[in-house]
Design a protein around this motif. Sequence first.
Motif, mmCIF file in Angstrom:
data_model
loop_
_atom_site.group_PDB
_atom_site.id
_atom_site.type_symbol
_atom_site.label_atom_id
_atom_site.label_comp_id
_atom_site.label_asym_id
_atom_site.label_seq_id
_atom_site.Cartn_x
_atom_site.Cartn_y
_atom_site.Cartn_z
ATOM 1 N N TYR A 167 -1.401 4.814 -10.570
ATOM 2 C CA TYR A 167 -2.254 3.719 -11.054
ATOM 3 C C TYR A 167 -2.279 3.606 -12.572
ATOM 4 C CZ TYR A 167 -3.745 3.109 -6.288
ATOM 5 O OH TYR A 167 -3.741 2.851 -4.943
ATOM 6 N N LYS B 70 -1.694 10.221 -7.533
ATOM 7 C CA LYS B 70 -2.526 9.026 -7.510
ATOM 8 C C LYS B 70 -2.790 8.554 -8.946
ATOM 9 C CE LYS B 70 -6.942 7.398 -5.784
ATOM 10 N NZ LYS B 70 -8.070 7.625 -4.887
ATOM 11 N N LYS C 29 -6.687 -3.421 -9.247
ATOM 12 C CA LYS C 29 -7.160 -2.202 -8.594
ATOM 13 C C LYS C 29 -8.044 -2.495 -7.398
ATOM 14 C CE LYS C 29 -6.229 0.873 -12.288
ATOM 15 N NZ LYS C 29 -6.568 1.999 -13.087
ATOM 16 N N GLN D 231 0.860 -1.178 0.000
ATOM 17 C CA GLN D 231 0.000 0.000 0.000
ATOM 18 C C GLN D 231 0.905 1.239 0.000
ATOM 19 O OE1 GLN D 231 -2.125 0.820 3.783
ATOM 20 N NE2 GLN D 231 -3.914 0.130 2.649
ATOM 21 N N ILE E 288 -3.051 6.244 -0.757
ATOM 22 C CA ILE E 288 -3.577 6.776 -2.020
ATOM 23 C C ILE E 288 -4.649 5.891 -2.625
ATOM 24 C CG2 ILE E 288 -1.464 8.060 -2.538
ATOM 25 C CD1 ILE E 288 -0.842 5.848 -4.651
ATOM 26 N N GLY E 289 -4.742 4.625 -2.196
ATOM 27 C CA GLY E 289 -5.773 3.770 -2.777
ATOM 28 C C GLY E 289 -5.367 2.321 -2.733
ATOM 29 N N PRO E 290 -5.936 1.502 -3.632
ATOM 30 C CA PRO E 290 -5.680 0.060 -3.601
ATOM 31 C C PRO E 290 -4.189 -0.292 -3.653
ATOM 32 C CG PRO E 290 -7.405 0.579 -5.168
ATOM 33 C CD PRO E 290 -6.853 1.887 -4.707
ATOM 34 N N LYS F 198 -8.747 -3.403 -3.580
ATOM 35 C CA LYS F 198 -8.047 -3.021 -2.356
ATOM 36 C C LYS F 198 -7.672 -4.263 -1.536
ATOM 37 C CE LYS F 198 -8.237 0.108 1.464
ATOM 38 N NZ LYS F 198 -8.756 1.378 1.890
#
Lengths: 194, 571
Positions: free
Chosen positions: B552, B548, B558, B488, B505-507, B560
């Motif tokens: 990606y 971000k 994508k 992560q 920031i995300g997955p 999580k």
Amino acid sequence: MSLTNANSSNAIAAHEHVLHFPKDGKPSLTPNEWLIWSGSQDEGGLPDLEHGKAKVLVPFKWWISHHEEADIQAKTKGGQIGIWFAADDDILKHVELINEGKKVWPLVAAHFPIFRDGRSFSTAALLRDRFAWTGEIRAIGDVLIDQLLQGARVGFDSFALRPDQNLDVALKQFDLYSVTTQNSWRDKRASLSI
Amino acid sequence: MYKYDHIDQTLVNQRVAQFRDQVARRLDGSLAEEEFRPLRLQNGLYHQRHAYMLRVAIPYGLFNSKQLRTMAHIAEKYDRGYGHFTTRQNIQYNWVTLEDTPDILAELAKVEMHAIQTSGNCIRNITSDAFAGVAGDEYVDPRPVCELLRQWSTLHPEFAHLPRKFKFAINGAKEDRTILLCHDVGIELKKNTSGELIADIYAGGGMGRTPILGSLIKQALPWQLLPSYLTALLRVYNRFGRRDNLYKARIKILVKALSPEEFARQVEGEWLHIKDGDDNFTQAEWDRVAKHFTKPAYKSLQKLTNEQVISLAKDEDKAAFARWLERNIKPHQVPGYASVVLSLKPHGSVAPGDATTAQMLAIADLADQYSFGELRATHEQNLVLADVEQSKLYELWQEAKKQKVALPNVGLLTDIIACPGGDFCSLANAKSLPIAKAIQERFDDLDYLFDLGDISLNISGCINSCGHHHVGNIGVLGVDKDGEEWYQITLGGEQGNDAAIGKVIGPSFYADEIPDVMTNIINAYVEQRADGEAFIQTYNRLGVAPFKEAAYKNAKKKEKADSKVTGEDAS
């Protein structure tokens, strides 16, 4: 394995001997005269003190609600009742009751639900510092050999060790250190003397 | 540096004897593993994935060449020929045996070292500024206070079994190099208008699964009163810190639950009863300790400009030497001197912070030759020679190069902080060392790294965050999802005076995606930066969105990854 009172299932287990280490004395073993009542069995109330051990440590929480009862007062007057503090008892919320109790309790104890729970170290420190309790304070519950030094330094002067603990090894613990680097109930830090 | 008196030495010797007895009882079976565990942890001994790991205390990061030689000797005799310098300024050995540990501690005791309280639910080794006493921006030398509090906290009986570990950091410089606000207690030393030493106390900071910055709970505490105030603070925590849930047991949870104001009020209430007692430090104690932190025998020298220093190098070395001066040399209080950071992050290294026996021995010689025999371990897992004559920097650089500790990457993207991760640590959800290595391989071009400037990249192999990923400008956290290792990314973390916790920031990503993700994030920075703008400044100006999006760009997955959490924090 021996309990303070073998026939009492709601007693907190302890070695049949108590390790006493008075503030200005030497460690020694004496028979354990006190039943440590867990208070968990409400129906029967106080254990039978005629046929088992004659003296009982009752939970402070139980004392709060029962100490005015006539038979408790009588037994207390007879020196048969002391109290023990649970690790989560906030003794500072009961200043008056504890100050009153100081006049009648022959013994107070603080409980270790598990050896790595250090709350009762602070309880003992507060009893000595804040409440000026000069009588005996006993460590009860999951009391193991390697807690004895800390306990002795915060204010405990007797130890009801867990029944499986080797008392010969326990007795030697207090000689391990000849110096300290912070004050304790027993000594000022060694560095103050140089 | 501090020299043990007979009390310190006696205490450490007696501690070795005590632990030897505890180990013997463990080995003969009279002490159960579950009951031995807290005892060995309070002596720095972990049981890790492959073997026992011993963490040796380096109080406030300060040590000498003799001690380093002993560290090298222990690495050689009892381990596999290397030691690992940690983010808490300690050194740890990954392959010791339980049987050998008392002998190792006995060897350490001979050079005034120990492993007391480097782990366990007690007051841990105190950390401080690696440049204490020499930093150009220092207003108070924190080391006497560090040492007094080391003594006060050592084997403190009331706080031997706290709800969780407890970490102090102490700073006395304009720039915070200690991440003060990420500690259970941060002590900021100052002088008041009368010139008296006072402390501001911050409490309730920490990283781990719930990163929180500490709050100011006490201002202008006279230094003498630190023991009584800290006793009050720790007593409140010991009595009311949560013990029902390991993950909510740190003081930060208590401070947050009560509010910093209420926590401060409770501490104050407790303190009123003990503030006038004899726990407090005396001037005599200060004098006895502080005399060890006087200045070494500096020569009277002229301050040299960078150009003058560079002119000492051979022509073919000038460019590389100049880079090293720019990145690895720090300003000094005394004219003609500088502090040197030896990088323990050579590209392609096995692990950030590792030093081999040979390196340790050679560095000990360098310390004797160039820096009054003293060294410091830094939070970033590097070593410092604090007092080097500027005119000898070129000579030192040549020697340091031979030991592969002269890479000029201090503060750059490859000066990675990383925990030992899944290769060693039994708590880790994922490996961290191969990630660090892959990133170093991807960004191996020093010119490019120089152009990128200051960027901190911190990697942790699990949520316990020993790699301090929360305060990296770029943080990488290993997580576990269905037995697979995922990573992560957090951005925007910062240490120093503007300390900040990074945001996820995300997955998560697969391990093999991470070098590309880093490239994409770095490219986004390069494309959007204003003149002279550091990565964190660009991030703070633009926010997470462009980074971000870049991260990606080529992501395979994508979804999580949920973090599966195990065990307790090994930091």
